[in-house]
Design a protein around this motif. Structure first.
Motif, PDB file in Angstrom:
ATOM      1  N   THR A  47      -6.341  66.201  96.804  1.00  0.00           N
ATOM      2  CA  THR A  47      -5.535  64.986  96.792  1.00  0.00           C
ATOM      3  C   THR A  47      -4.897  64.860  95.422  1.00  0.00           C
ATOM      4  N   PRO A  48      -3.872  64.026  95.290  1.00  0.00           N
ATOM      5  CA  PRO A  48      -3.267  63.829  93.972  1.00  0.00           C
ATOM      6  C   PRO A  48      -4.300  63.375  92.924  1.00  0.00           C
ATOM      7  N   LEU A  49      -5.247  62.539  93.317  1.00  0.00           N
ATOM      8  CA  LEU A  49      -6.270  62.072  92.375  1.00  0.00           C
ATOM      9  C   LEU A  49      -7.138  63.228  91.894  1.00  0.00           C
ATOM     10  N   LEU A  50      -7.562  64.090  92.818  1.00  0.00           N
ATOM     11  CA  LEU A  50      -8.374  65.242  92.430  1.00  0.00           C
ATOM     12  C   LEU A  50      -7.577  66.212  91.563  1.00  0.00           C
ATOM     13  N   GLU A  51      -6.315  66.386  91.888  1.00  0.00           N
ATOM     14  CA  GLU A  51      -5.458  67.253  91.078  1.00  0.00           C
ATOM     15  C   GLU A  51      -5.308  66.691  89.666  1.00  0.00           C
ATOM     16  N   GLU A  52      -5.087  65.396  89.571  1.00  0.00           N
ATOM     17  CA  GLU A  52      -4.940  64.752  88.266  1.00  0.00           C
ATOM     18  C   GLU A  52      -6.231  64.884  87.449  1.00  0.00           C
ATOM     19  N   LEU A  53      -7.357  64.689  88.086  1.00  0.00           N
ATOM     20  CA  LEU A  53      -8.645  64.819  87.427  1.00  0.00           C
ATOM     21  C   LEU A  53      -8.873  66.264  86.975  1.00  0.00           C
ATOM     22  N   GLY A  54      -8.509  67.215  87.813  1.00  0.00           N
ATOM     23  CA  GLY A  54      -8.628  68.630  87.457  1.00  0.00           C
ATOM     24  C   GLY A  54      -7.727  69.011  86.300  1.00  0.00           C
ATOM     25  N   GLY A  72      -0.965  64.466  72.174  1.00  0.00           N
ATOM     26  CA  GLY A  72      -0.143  65.666  72.032  1.00  0.00           C
ATOM     27  C   GLY A  72       0.402  66.156  73.362  1.00  0.00           C
ATOM     28  N   ALA A  73      -0.326  65.857  74.436  1.00  0.00           N
ATOM     29  CA  ALA A  73       0.121  66.243  75.781  1.00  0.00           C
ATOM     30  C   ALA A  73       1.011  65.172  76.401  1.00  0.00           C
ATOM     31  N   GLY A  74       1.292  64.122  75.636  1.00  0.00           N
ATOM     32  CA  GLY A  74       2.167  63.056  76.127  1.00  0.00           C
ATOM     33  C   GLY A  74       1.504  62.130  77.128  1.00  0.00           C
ATOM     34  N   MET A  75       0.189  62.110  77.128  1.00  0.00           N
ATOM     35  CA  MET A  75      -0.529  61.260  78.092  1.00  0.00           C
ATOM     36  C   MET A  75      -0.703  59.849  77.528  1.00  0.00           C
ATOM     37  N   SER A  76      -0.533  58.887  78.399  1.00  0.00           N
ATOM     38  CA  SER A  76      -0.735  57.486  78.037  1.00  0.00           C
ATOM     39  C   SER A  76      -2.192  57.122  78.301  1.00  0.00           C
ATOM     40  N   PHE A  77      -2.830  56.488  77.329  1.00  0.00           N
ATOM     41  CA  PHE A  77      -4.235  56.130  77.484  1.00  0.00           C
ATOM     42  C   PHE A  77      -4.571  54.917  76.618  1.00  0.00           C
ATOM     43  N   PHE A 135     -12.191  56.143  77.223  1.00  0.00           N
ATOM     44  CA  PHE A 135     -10.753  56.265  77.476  1.00  0.00           C
ATOM     45  C   PHE A 135     -10.462  55.834  78.907  1.00  0.00           C
ATOM     46  N   LEU A 136      -9.327  55.187  79.079  1.00  0.00           N
ATOM     47  CA  LEU A 136      -8.821  54.903  80.410  1.00  0.00           C
ATOM     48  C   LEU A 136      -7.388  55.427  80.453  1.00  0.00           C
ATOM     49  N   LEU A 137      -7.154  56.366  81.370  1.00  0.00           N
ATOM     50  CA  LEU A 137      -5.837  56.980  81.538  1.00  0.00           C
ATOM     51  C   LEU A 137      -5.348  56.580  82.924  1.00  0.00           C
ATOM     52  N   GLY A 138      -4.615  55.505  83.011  1.00  0.00           N
ATOM     53  CA  GLY A 138      -4.242  54.975  84.317  1.00  0.00           C
ATOM     54  C   GLY A 138      -5.504  54.528  85.029  1.00  0.00           C
ATOM     55  N   HIS A 139      -5.819  55.198  86.149  1.00  0.00           N
ATOM     56  CA  HIS A 139      -7.023  54.865  86.919  1.00  0.00           C
ATOM     57  C   HIS A 139      -8.151  55.874  86.709  1.00  0.00           C
ATOM     58  N   LEU A 140      -7.981  56.767  85.723  1.00  0.00           N
ATOM     59  CA  LEU A 140      -9.026  57.743  85.426  1.00  0.00           C
ATOM     60  C   LEU A 140      -9.782  57.328  84.171  1.00  0.00           C
ATOM     61  N   LEU A 196     -22.154  56.035  84.211  1.00  0.00           N
ATOM     62  CA  LEU A 196     -21.004  56.392  85.033  1.00  0.00           C
ATOM     63  C   LEU A 196     -21.006  55.640  86.361  1.00  0.00           C
ATOM     64  N   LEU A 197     -22.183  55.392  86.927  1.00  0.00           N
ATOM     65  CA  LEU A 197     -22.268  54.578  88.145  1.00  0.00           C
ATOM     66  C   LEU A 197     -21.698  53.186  87.910  1.00  0.00           C
ATOM     67  N   ASN A 198     -22.014  52.612  86.761  1.00  0.00           N
ATOM     68  CA  ASN A 198     -21.476  51.289  86.423  1.00  0.00           C
ATOM     69  C   ASN A 198     -19.954  51.325  86.354  1.00  0.00           C
ATOM     70  N   TYR A 199     -19.402  52.364  85.740  1.00  0.00           N
ATOM     71  CA  TYR A 199     -17.949  52.482  85.652  1.00  0.00           C
ATOM     72  C   TYR A 199     -17.344  52.690  87.039  1.00  0.00           C
ATOM     73  N   ALA A 200     -18.017  53.496  87.869  1.00  0.00           N
ATOM     74  CA  ALA A 200     -17.494  53.809  89.203  1.00  0.00           C
ATOM     75  C   ALA A 200     -17.456  52.574  90.100  1.00  0.00           C
ATOM     76  N   GLU A 201     -18.258  51.576  89.804  1.00  0.00           N
ATOM     77  CA  GLU A 201     -18.243  50.335  90.586  1.00  0.00           C
ATOM     78  C   GLU A 201     -16.977  49.521  90.348  1.00  0.00           C
ATOM     79  N   ARG A 202     -16.281  49.811  89.280  1.00  0.00           N
ATOM     80  CA  ARG A 202     -15.101  49.026  88.924  1.00  0.00           C
ATOM     81  C   ARG A 202     -13.893  49.435  89.764  1.00  0.00           C
ATOM     82  N   GLU A 203     -13.176  48.439  90.232  1.00  0.00           N
ATOM     83  CA  GLU A 203     -12.004  48.653  91.074  1.00  0.00           C
ATOM     84  C   GLU A 203     -10.904  49.431  90.355  1.00  0.00           C
ATOM     85  N   GLU A 204     -10.772  49.214  89.038  1.00  0.00           N
ATOM     86  CA  GLU A 204      -9.692  49.854  88.295  1.00  0.00           C
ATOM     87  C   GLU A 204      -9.963  51.327  87.978  1.00  0.00           C
TER      88      GLU A 204
END
Length: 123
Positions: free
Chosen positions: A3-10, A39-44, A58-63, A80-88
């Motif tokens: 999925t696009p999310l998995l690709e972005e994470l990869g 340096g990679a031009g990523m917004s975070f 770090f929060l990069l969009g929804h990652l 990480l479980l605590n973070y994963a509970e968050r909608e954002e």
């Protein structure tokens, strides 16, 4: 299935793993990662408070990206479980120097989790 999310994470994991880090601790590693992302031009955003879940490095969009150079697998998993509970937060990348952190589940709370183990640890 990809999925696009998995690709972005990869892609984020690949970017992190493509660099060599010469740091003496977690704070320096976070700074080095910020330079790589910029340096990679990523917004975070750094040190983002996620309510009662705590503050993610770090929060990069929804990652979410969390850096760990110490800690047990159970403590890191709880965090990480605590973070994963968050909608954002739609996916998580753990950047670590600890090979035992590589045993995290592929999903937490239904959200994908990837691990980038930086070989050789820190200086």
């Amino acid at each position: 299935m990809s999925t696009p999310l998995l690709e972005e994470l990869g892609q984020l994991r690949s970017l992190v793993m493509a660099h060599r880090y010469r740091c003496t601790g977690e704070a320096q590693l976070q700074s080095a990662l910020a330079q790589v992302l910029a340096g990679a031009g990523m917004s975070f955003h750094r040190e983002v408070t996620l309510g009662e879940a705590g503050r993610i490095d770090f929060l990069l969009g929804h990652l979410g990206l969390e850096v760990k150079v110490e800690g047990s697998i159970s403590a890191v998993t709880r965090q990480l479980l605590n973070y994963a509970e968050r909608e954002e937060v739609h996916g998580l990348l753990l950047v670590t120097t600890r090979s035992h952190h590589d045993g995290l589940p592929a999903h937490l709370r239904g959200k994908p989790v990837r691990v980038a183990v930086l070989r050789g640890g820190l200086l």
